[in-house]
Scaffold this motif. Sequence first.
Motif, PDB file in Angstrom:
ATOM      1  N   ILE A  87      46.835  50.997 119.432  1.00  0.00           N
ATOM      2  CA  ILE A  87      45.591  50.568 118.815  1.00  0.00           C
ATOM      3  C   ILE A  87      44.400  50.847 119.738  1.00  0.00           C
ATOM      4  O   ILE A  87      43.315  51.219 119.289  1.00  0.00           O
ATOM      5  N   ILE A  88      44.625  50.712 121.049  1.00  0.00           N
ATOM      6  CA  ILE A  88      43.556  51.018 121.998  1.00  0.00           C
ATOM      7  C   ILE A  88      43.324  52.524 122.049  1.00  0.00           C
ATOM      8  O   ILE A  88      42.190  52.995 122.097  1.00  0.00           O
ATOM      9  N   ALA A  89      44.412  53.280 122.002  1.00  0.00           N
ATOM     10  CA  ALA A  89      44.277  54.741 121.983  1.00  0.00           C
ATOM     11  C   ALA A  89      43.455  55.159 120.770  1.00  0.00           C
ATOM     12  O   ALA A  89      42.550  55.991 120.871  1.00  0.00           O
ATOM     13  N   ALA A  90      43.737  54.548 119.616  1.00  0.00           N
ATOM     14  CA  ALA A  90      42.997  54.882 118.401  1.00  0.00           C
ATOM     15  C   ALA A  90      41.513  54.561 118.582  1.00  0.00           C
ATOM     16  O   ALA A  90      40.646  55.346 118.200  1.00  0.00           O
ATOM     17  N   TYR A  91      41.235  53.421 119.189  1.00  0.00           N
ATOM     18  CA  TYR A  91      39.845  53.011 119.390  1.00  0.00           C
ATOM     19  C   TYR A  91      39.116  53.947 120.349  1.00  0.00           C
ATOM     20  O   TYR A  91      38.020  54.428 120.070  1.00  0.00           O
ATOM     21  N   MET A  92      39.779  54.249 121.469  1.00  0.00           N
ATOM     22  CA  MET A  92      39.198  55.167 122.454  1.00  0.00           C
ATOM     23  C   MET A  92      38.839  56.499 121.835  1.00  0.00           C
ATOM     24  O   MET A  92      37.785  57.055 122.093  1.00  0.00           O
ATOM     25  N   PHE A  93      39.763  57.012 121.015  1.00  0.00           N
ATOM     26  CA  PHE A  93      39.543  58.353 120.484  1.00  0.00           C
ATOM     27  C   PHE A  93      38.579  58.352 119.305  1.00  0.00           C
ATOM     28  O   PHE A  93      37.916  59.362 119.074  1.00  0.00           O
ATOM     29  N   SER A  94      38.466  57.228 118.568  1.00  0.00           N
ATOM     30  CA  SER A  94      37.403  57.219 117.548  1.00  0.00           C
ATOM     31  C   SER A  94      36.051  57.301 118.239  1.00  0.00           C
ATOM     32  O   SER A  94      35.117  57.892 117.709  1.00  0.00           O
ATOM     33  N   ALA A  95      35.945  56.710 119.433  1.00  0.00           N
ATOM     34  CA  ALA A  95      34.689  56.811 120.173  1.00  0.00           C
ATOM     35  C   ALA A  95      34.534  58.206 120.774  1.00  0.00           C
ATOM     36  O   ALA A  95      33.483  58.831 120.656  1.00  0.00           O
ATOM     37  N   PHE A  96      35.622  58.711 121.364  1.00  0.00           N
ATOM     38  CA  PHE A  96      35.572  59.999 122.059  1.00  0.00           C
ATOM     39  C   PHE A  96      35.142  61.142 121.131  1.00  0.00           C
ATOM     40  O   PHE A  96      34.313  61.972 121.480  1.00  0.00           O
ATOM     41  N   TYR A 129      51.633  47.751 114.292  1.00  0.00           N
ATOM     42  CA  TYR A 129      51.843  47.778 112.854  1.00  0.00           C
ATOM     43  C   TYR A 129      52.746  46.679 112.329  1.00  0.00           C
ATOM     44  O   TYR A 129      52.593  46.256 111.181  1.00  0.00           O
ATOM     45  N   THR A 130      53.682  46.178 113.157  1.00  0.00           N
ATOM     46  CA  THR A 130      54.535  45.093 112.654  1.00  0.00           C
ATOM     47  C   THR A 130      53.715  43.832 112.355  1.00  0.00           C
ATOM     48  O   THR A 130      53.717  43.360 111.219  1.00  0.00           O
ATOM     49  N   PRO A 131      52.967  43.289 113.328  1.00  0.00           N
ATOM     50  CA  PRO A 131      52.146  42.117 112.987  1.00  0.00           C
ATOM     51  C   PRO A 131      51.059  42.439 111.963  1.00  0.00           C
ATOM     52  O   PRO A 131      50.733  41.599 111.119  1.00  0.00           O
ATOM     53  N   PHE A 132      50.523  43.650 111.994  1.00  0.00           N
ATOM     54  CA  PHE A 132      49.482  44.051 111.046  1.00  0.00           C
ATOM     55  C   PHE A 132      49.997  43.940 109.607  1.00  0.00           C
ATOM     56  O   PHE A 132      49.280  43.498 108.705  1.00  0.00           O
ATOM     57  N   LEU A 133      51.256  44.334 109.400  1.00  0.00           N
ATOM     58  CA  LEU A 133      51.825  44.280 108.052  1.00  0.00           C
ATOM     59  C   LEU A 133      52.323  42.892 107.683  1.00  0.00           C
ATOM     60  O   LEU A 133      52.180  42.459 106.550  1.00  0.00           O
ATOM     61  N   MET A 134      52.951  42.203 108.639  1.00  0.00           N
ATOM     62  CA  MET A 134      53.701  41.001 108.300  1.00  0.00           C
ATOM     63  C   MET A 134      52.883  39.718 108.382  1.00  0.00           C
ATOM     64  O   MET A 134      53.358  38.672 107.963  1.00  0.00           O
ATOM     65  N   LEU A 135      51.697  39.775 108.987  1.00  0.00           N
ATOM     66  CA  LEU A 135      50.894  38.554 109.121  1.00  0.00           C
ATOM     67  C   LEU A 135      49.640  38.646 108.270  1.00  0.00           C
ATOM     68  O   LEU A 135      49.026  39.709 108.169  1.00  0.00           O
ATOM     69  N   MET A 136      49.257  37.532 107.634  1.00  0.00           N
ATOM     70  CA  MET A 136      48.055  37.519 106.797  1.00  0.00           C
ATOM     71  C   MET A 136      46.988  36.567 107.322  1.00  0.00           C
ATOM     72  O   MET A 136      45.808  36.787 107.110  1.00  0.00           O
ATOM     73  N   SER A 156      46.341  42.934 119.215  1.00  0.00           N
ATOM     74  CA  SER A 156      46.302  44.290 118.659  1.00  0.00           C
ATOM     75  C   SER A 156      45.656  44.293 117.279  1.00  0.00           C
ATOM     76  O   SER A 156      44.827  45.152 116.969  1.00  0.00           O
ATOM     77  N   VAL A 157      46.014  43.326 116.440  1.00  0.00           N
ATOM     78  CA  VAL A 157      45.439  43.257 115.095  1.00  0.00           C
ATOM     79  C   VAL A 157      43.967  42.852 115.178  1.00  0.00           C
ATOM     80  O   VAL A 157      43.131  43.371 114.427  1.00  0.00           O
ATOM     81  N   ASN A 158      43.632  41.969 116.122  1.00  0.00           N
ATOM     82  CA  ASN A 158      42.222  41.608 116.316  1.00  0.00           C
ATOM     83  C   ASN A 158      41.364  42.830 116.630  1.00  0.00           C
ATOM     84  O   ASN A 158      40.275  42.983 116.100  1.00  0.00           O
ATOM     85  N   ILE A 159      41.869  43.693 117.511  1.00  0.00           N
ATOM     86  CA  ILE A 159      41.102  44.887 117.875  1.00  0.00           C
ATOM     87  C   ILE A 159      40.893  45.758 116.642  1.00  0.00           C
ATOM     88  O   ILE A 159      39.781  46.211 116.368  1.00  0.00           O
ATOM     89  N   TYR A 160      41.960  45.943 115.876  1.00  0.00           N
ATOM     90  CA  TYR A 160      41.831  46.759 114.669  1.00  0.00           C
ATOM     91  C   TYR A 160      40.779  46.167 113.741  1.00  0.00           C
ATOM     92  O   TYR A 160      39.915  46.863 113.227  1.00  0.00           O
ATOM     93  N   ARG A 161      40.841  44.850 113.530  1.00  0.00           N
ATOM     94  CA  ARG A 161      39.903  44.218 112.607  1.00  0.00           C
ATOM     95  C   ARG A 161      38.476  44.243 113.143  1.00  0.00           C
ATOM     96  O   ARG A 161      37.534  44.413 112.382  1.00  0.00           O
TER      97      ARG A 161
END
Lengths: 296, 277
Positions: free
Chosen positions: A126-135, B210-217, B225-230
């Motif tokens: 997830i951090i890699a994805a974030y870094m590269f969306s910025a990059f 992806y596991t917590p992203f899918l399985m937690l609401m 990890s899900v916090n960063i995505y959100r």
Amino acid sequence: MKTRNNMSRKKLLTSALLILPAAVLIGVYYVYPMLMTIYYAFTDLTLTGSAATQTNFVGLKNFKSILTDPKFPEILKNTLVFLVFSGIIGQQCFGFAIAKLMKKRKAGIRKFTGFMVVLGWITPEIIAAYMFSAFFNDKGTLNMFVKLLGFKKVSWIFEYPMLSIVLANIWKGSAYSMLMFQAALDGIPDDVIESAKIDGASKFNILKSIELPMIKGTTSTTFIMVTLGTLGTFGMIYAFTGGGPGVKTTTLSVYMYKQAFSAFQVGYGMAIALLLLAIGAFLSFVYLRLIKANQD
Amino acid sequence: MKMHTRKRIGSALSYAVLILIGVAFAIPALWLFLAAFDPEATLAIKLPETWSLENFKFILQKDGMLQGFLNSLIIAVCTTLIIDVVSVMAAYPLSRYKSKAASNVSLGLLFLTSLPASAMMLSTYKLLIKFRQIDNLFGVIMIMSAAGTPYAIWMMKNFMDTVSIDLEEAAWVDGATKSQAIRKVLLPLMLPGFITVTTYNFINAWGNFYTPFLMLMSAEKFPASVNIYRLYDVHGLVMYGQVAAYAVIYIIPIFVLYHFSQDNMSQGFSMGGATKG
């Protein structure tokens, strides 16, 4: 004779007891869902509506849908391009090249470059994805360099989406093959190469006739591991590009997710999952044959 | 002379290429690090005019952000512990009682290890709904433990194989029970391997998205990890510095763990994917 029989029976019982917790865990949360994939791939399972509670057996319908899905050829192509460029050429060949360059170099450079490459491997996706969306962003670091060199900025994520995820995945995953090849190359005895040099063999010849054949086992192992890892890549692509723009970076894994959770066609998603599992099972099977051949 | 110069040019060239690769790999990560300490961070890499902890303060005061680390910790620690316990137990007979069956079980485990993990996400989701463990940390932990266990058993078995059974037998002769011999003799001797497997699983569980992203609401159950995505999915790429700060905290435990077990890790690495059985 009797005591020996008792012994082996006791051993068998202890073994069974020791293996039991792992067997239950793997059986319930890993093998059982795998069997569910096979079952649901032949049903019309959805997440909402009547088919969510009452699923019907639909035979090969989901697989026929795959064949007639107008988007599917492009998704298959994306998966292959991603696999070949980020996995095989990227992670594997590049990983080998770094390992080869590092051989016999000073500890300092091995540490520096080695650490930077490994950094990608330990960084959560997830951090890699974030870094590269910025990059790769229009206002990102890459365009800063592009402008410094006097070119016009490029809209990387929209114009070259596949290139963006390929490069991100090379960053993320090259460490595995680098480390594997480093260990393999270090395992080749020096005197073999030295004596070839004395016989006047060129560097290319040494690579072709000595080094590559001697690390054959490592090459096939990393090939299979890299392939499986790349096929399974989901989080980084999904969080980075969401599979877009359009379906330009949608691979099989991402498509499976989208079919199930955006289009609510879980049965269809399960059919794609089964396809991925089948490819994986085939490669695993080849891998096991290689290991068995090495054991004997 | 000519040969010598050529060799030196070749050597200088490979140093240059290696430095270039290292720098290229460092740049995206360096951006994240610098942006975290820069209250005026942009999307392009730059040195902060003033270094500050402003971003860290801001993001940690946001709702659920600290909780995210706690959730990540719960998930990673439980997953790692479960895998450690069941894999040491299962590896023991596979390593000590050599037989055709044992070697087939080992190969079967390796087979499970090599399936593309994400292909299982739909069916595990369905499974958790069936078990009423959806939106539940327990369900997430069980799925991640089960996925990590086959590889862990395989690695543990390989490490156990390197410790001779003679040492355990000597302990038995001295009156130790089997389980004492395992705890006092075998485990200390395979400690590097044990650390490798533990570190590997902790890094994986801590980083799993992806596991917590899918399985937690529910937001209060989300790991970091899900916090960063959100954060960057909801707010777009706006709060660069703040998200970077959160990401930097998120990656620190991995750094520390990796640093301390680095030597063991690379050894375990070549062993885990070993071509030898």
